[in-house]
Design an enzyme around this catalytic site. Sequence first.
Site, short mmCIF file in Angstrom:
data_model
loop_
_atom_site.label_atom_id
_atom_site.label_comp_id
_atom_site.label_asym_id
_atom_site.label_seq_id
_atom_site.Cartn_x
_atom_site.Cartn_y
_atom_site.Cartn_z
CG HIS A 364 -1.89 -0.90 1.39
ND1 HIS A 364 -2.79 -0.92 2.41
CD2 HIS A 364 -2.21 -1.90 0.57
CE1 HIS A 364 -3.62 -1.91 2.23
NE2 HIS A 364 -3.28 -2.51 1.12
CD GLU A 605 0.62 -9.95 -15.59
OE1 GLU A 605 1.18 -9.14 -14.87
OE2 GLU A 605 -0.51 -10.42 -15.36
CG ASN A 628 6.51 -4.59 -13.76
OD1 ASN A 628 7.32 -4.10 -14.52
ND2 ASN A 628 5.53 -3.90 -13.21
CG ASP A 629 3.88 -10.37 -12.46
OD1 ASP A 629 4.59 -10.70 -11.49
OD2 ASP A 629 2.79 -9.80 -12.34
#
Length: 765
Positions: A364, A605, A628-629
Amino acid sequence: MLGILRSIVQEVNSARDLNEALAIIVSRVQKAMGTEVCSVYLLDPTSNRYILMATEGLYKDAVGNVSLAHSEGLVGLVGSREEPINLEDAPSHPRYRYFPETGEERFSSFLGVPIIHHRAVLGVLVVQQRENSRCFDEGEEAFLVTISAQLAGVIAHSEATGAISGLSLTGEEAHDVCFNGVPGAPGVAIGTGTVVYPSADLDVVPDKPADDIDRELELFWSAVQAVKEDIERVANRLASQLRPEEQALFDVYLRMLDESALPGEVVSKIQEGIWAQGALKQVIQQYIRHFELMDDLYLQERVVDIRDLGRRLLSHMQEGEQKHLEYPERTVLVSEELTPAMLGEVPKGQLVGLVSVKGSSNSHVAILARAMGVPTVMGLVDIPVNQLGGRELVVDGFEGQIFASPSADLRAFYQAICEEEDELFRGLEELRDKPCETLDGHRVPLLVNTGLMTDVVRSLSHGAEGIGLYRTEVPFMIKDRFPSEQEQREYYREQLEAFAPNPVTMRTLDIGGDKALTYFPIQEENPFLGWRGIRVTLDHPEIFLLQVRAMLKASEGLNNLQIMLPMISNVSEVEESLHLIYRVYHEVREEGYDVHMPKVGVMIEVPGAVYQIRELADRVDFVSVGSNDLTQYLLAVDRNNPRVAQLYHSYHPAVLQALVRIAQDTHAVGKPVGICGELAGDPGGALLLMAMGYDSLSMNAASLPKVKSVIRSVDREWAVQLLQDVLLLDSPHVIKSCVDLALRNAGFGRYLRPVKTPVCEPAAL
Ligand code: PEP
Ligand code: MG
């Protein structure tokens, strides 16, 4: 052996500082191995010499006074070969070096093992024995290697703690102590560390001395008073529902808070000079250990009460502490685990940087930090958090590093980066309304990745042409239950309205992996290979259907909604999702909403999906790469693990080859392909992606102006040539240098970090 090892490690772990840790190591190892000498030499990064730091068996006066050059003597040989050396007759070895100060000539057997942490040699652990007595056997060698491997982390940690306090091994001033984490939010900040602690968690309360004993006592007594009042209030509230004997439980609590009981012990610890929270932690832990060992079940049960009492007292003290916390003008907030509430405590305009030991780029706080534009580093290894308060810190949110006690040179270096960034953005504002196209007229729409509404505001001011990825899990993460259809509809409408008529691509809920919802915990051994993304929502169609319904209703009258499916690894997942989306579409229309069927896309991904691009793309309207993944899965490198961060390389040839293939195969079936991972926001990466034929690039709002200015200054052909050149290379580092050089030659050196980044002292890593 295992028992001895464990107890040594435990004892060393509880040492107060490096010297105490080393003293424990030499004395315990000497005893465990029955040798005459055990010594530790540590490599001082400033002088590049091995310094005798602790010994059992050599003359104690030699400690701190004997040192060897990096490759001098047997110690230097162990360090440079990075493996054990076991000699029966050390003095006859050509590298043997004699130091009369140590009394060493009396010993002939020598066994030295390197102390290595994260590839860096920290020092050498040595045992020695008198003449004619023994040659160390294989078992002893293995024992010493094991103990050295186990202790390397503890030594690194204590060394870093000492260095942060301003002391190098030689007692000279230490500077530029570096810690590695992962980038949380881009940017650089220089400010003063302010440490905040998670509320009411006794286990993470650090041991530190009291600054002002009277104030600590006052803080403690007012907490005791407040807890007594709490308990009395609860007891009164429940009086009518409990029998008198049950009521007596509260008396037990209150008795524990009598001056002569628990508080008395805490007070005497405070008077010894420990701060109140630390004193409370020590006393509560003592009580818990004591009660846990009791045979009587009733008394064992009291552990729960003691823990609860400790938590209540701590919580009141932290409230009191928080009131006294003064935030410096340029606050770098540091915590074991930062929470959004902690950010909110800092007065407006004073928060410049964030450092969180736990958490990842998807926590978060990192999401919030990106939206607020506060440079952030997450997931730091071996960092002594409580030493960072009041110190000057440099937060490098680009590289995921922080530096404590920066030298004048390092400060000037980062100051220049801060100023350049500011200047860059001022100059780039004029680019806002210009199209993103190359000199030879090739258009590449630049889109943004959003989560919070703040992102949207920043994106519009940076000239984004739509949203390429709205991470819908963000509004889910900031609530304490699933948002209702109406609530979701409101979130989605805001995003859609802000960009209409431009497209807004909403990704269906992507939880699992490192993205957790407190109210829907997923506990797994291997979360990144487990239940995440589309796998969760297809197993819970009620969540998926409600979300799509909210999206569709929110799009009424705007018709700029696109839906994107995360973590697709099978054609059947696409088919099932499409089936559900069609179903909702018809239901919503039947309910009277005048909505259009949105375009639906898949995220690529997972490596498996790269080899099924045609089949996947055939079934949908567009493809978007989650680089990113994809990088993490192609290279088997956890994107949030700082220990392997140096292996996570977006310019890896395998990643580039996969990206080329995805673009070609998607186009072969006539569908558009975009990308929404971090690579799209990297100026060099954006050029390569444009050359590969990507139709749109989606990135953080902060990266958009830089990428636009680079693309607007080159010919597409130039980028294609660069791509062809780098595709012939086999090393990610060489590819990166090649792209950097091209950018530099094209006049974009200012967008690159300097070739030589400041040195991270290995001893502190
Ligand atoms: C990605 O994986 O590249 C992506 C954009 O998704 P996220 O970072 O939210 O996992
Ligand atoms: Mg992803």
